[in-house]
Design a protein around this motif. Structure first.
Motif: not given
Length: 360
Positions: A9-16, A20-23, A144-146
Motif C-alpha cells: 500500500i504505497p506510503g503505508q505498507i511495504d514488503i521487504v 545478508g542484511e538486517i530485514n 512487512f514494514i508499516i
C-alpha cells in the motif's frame, strides 16, 4: 548482500526481503528518534551484542520492551551434555537481559511459546520472519514494514498487549530466576502431555474438534514416556534447589508429590502404558511365525494370520492402557496446578523481602 522492498500500500505498507542484511534496518534507523520500542523474537544472538546495544542506547530516551523465547532445545534431554548446554543457554539469556546489565532501563520478558517476530517503534513497525539476532542476516528473511503511524498504533494497542500478557517479566533476581525455570518446566510438561495425547488419540470432525481414544492403532512411543519420567526427576530436583535457596521445606509441601509418584508408576516398565508404547506389531508377528515353525508354502497364509493376531494384541493393550492414560493426564494437571502455588509462594517471598529492605 541484498535488500529489496515492494510497495503493498504505497506510503503505508511495504514488503521487504533481504539476505545478508538486517530485514528491519529501517526500524533500527528510527531508534534514535523513538519514544517507544517493542521487540518480540524467538531468540537473540548468543555471542554478538550489536542489536542489544542499540536497545540499551535507545533506552536513554525511550520506553523499551523486549520479549524473547529461549530456543526449543529443552523439550528433551538425553544426557548430561545436552542438559548442561541447556543450562548454559538459559544462563546466557538471563545474563544478557538481567537488570544488572541494562540498569533496569529495558523491560525484559520471557515467553516460552512465542515464535513471533516484531520490531517496532511508535513511528514504524516490522512484522516478519527475522529474529532480533545478527545471525538472521545469514538467511533469506521477508516481512512487512508499516509506515503509517495510525496502523503502527493499531499494532501497539492490539498485538503488543496479547504478547506481553502471555509473558513473564524478568527482573534478574533469584525470585524471577526460579519463576522462569518453573515456567519453562511447566511449558515442557504441557508439551510432553500433549505428545502423549497426539499419539494416543485421534481427532475427527470437519475441524478435528472431536477427540476420541484410538483403540485400533495408537502410536504411543517409549521415547515419549521417557521424556515424562525425566521431567519428574527435574521437577523434584528443582523444588529441592528452591528449598535450599530459601531455607524452607514449604515448596516441597506445595508440589503434588503423589502425582509425580503416580506418573512414575503409570509409565514404569511392564505397566499398561509402557507395554503399549513398547509393543511392536512387526516383532510380535515375526515371533508368532517363528513359534509356528511355518513351511515356505504356508508362509503367506501364516503371515496374514500373524498380522491379524498382532493387530488384535495391540488393540487389547490399547484398551488396557486407556484408563491409565486418562489418569496420567489428571496427574499432569495436578502438577501444573501445584506449580502455580509454588510461583505464588515465590512472589509472596519476594514481596516480603522488598518490605524488609524498605521498611518505611
Amino acid at each position: 548482500m541484498s535488500y529489496q522492498k515492494f510497495p503493498l500500500i504505497p506510503g503505508q505498507i511495504d514488503i521487504v526481503t533481504s539476505k545478508g542484511e538486517i530485514n528491519y534496518k529501517e526500524v533500527l534507523n528510527d531508534f534514535d528518534s523513538a519514544n517507544y520500542i517493542f521487540v518480540t523474537t524467538y531468540n537473540i544472538s548468543q555471542k554478538r551484542k550489536k542489536l542489544l546495544s542499540l536497545l540499551k542506547r535507545a533506552a536513554d530516551h525511550a520506553e523499551v520492551r523486549i520479549v524473547t523465547n529461549i530456543p526449543n532445545r529443552y523439550e528433551t534431554y538425553y544426557g548430561d551434555k545436552v542438559r548442561d548446554k541447556a543450562r548454559e543457554t538459559i544462563n546466557n539469556y538471563t545474563r544478557k537481559l538481567s537488570s544488572n546489565d541494562n540498569e533496569e532501563q529495558i523491560d525484559s520478558f520471557f515467553n516460552f511459546e512465542n515464535h513471533s517476530k516484531v520490531v517496532l517503534t511508535n513511528n514504524i513497525a516490522y512484522i516478519g520472519s527475522a529474529n532480533f539476532s545478527e545471525e538472521s542476516n545469514n538467511n533469506r528473511e521477508t516481512g512487512f514494514i508499516i509506515r503509517d503511524r495510525k496502523l503502527v498504533q493499531v499494532v501497539i494497542d492490539n498485538l503488543v498487549p496479547i504478547i506481553s500478557d502471555e509473558s513473564i517479566k524478568y527482573y534478574g533476581d533469584s525470585f524471577e530466576n526460579k519463576k522462569l525455570v518453573l515456567s519453562l518446566l511447566a511449558s515442557r510438561l504441557k508439551s510432553a502431555a500433549m505428545k502423549v495425547e497426539e499419539e494416543s488419540y485421534t481427532y475427527i470432525g470437519r475441524f478435528e474438534e472431536v477427540k476420541i481414544y484410538n483403540h485400533s492403532d495408537p502410536q504411543l512411543r517409549e521415547e515419549t514416556l521417557e521424556v515424562l519420567l525425566e521431567l519428574m526427576e527435574e521437577i523434584e530436583d528443582e523444588i529441592y534447589s528452591i528449598n535450599v535457596l530459601y531455607e524452607t521445606d514449604e515448596f516441597a509441601d506445595l508440589i503434588d508429590s503423589d502425582a509425580i509418584k503416580q506418573i512414575r508408576i503409570l509409565c514404569s516398565e511392564d505397566d499398561n502404558i509402557s507395554e503399549l508404547a513398547s509393543f511392536s506389531e512387526r516383532y510380535y508377528a515375526s515371533d508368532l511365525i517363528a513359534e509356528w515353525n511355518v513351511h515356505n508354502e504356508e508362509m503367506d497364509e501364516a503371515a496374514q494370520r500373524a498380522s491379524d493376531q498382532s493387530s488384535e494384541r495391540k488393540q487389547e493393550l490399547a484398551e488396557a492402557a486407556q484408563q491409565d492414560i486418562e489418569s496420567l493426564f489428571l496427574n499432569v494437571q495436578k502438577i501444573l496446578n501445584s506449580f502455580e502455588l509454588v510461583i505464588r509462594k515465590i512472589e509472596d517471598l519476594r514481596n516480603e523481602q522488598e518490605i524488609s529492605i524498605d521498611n518505611t
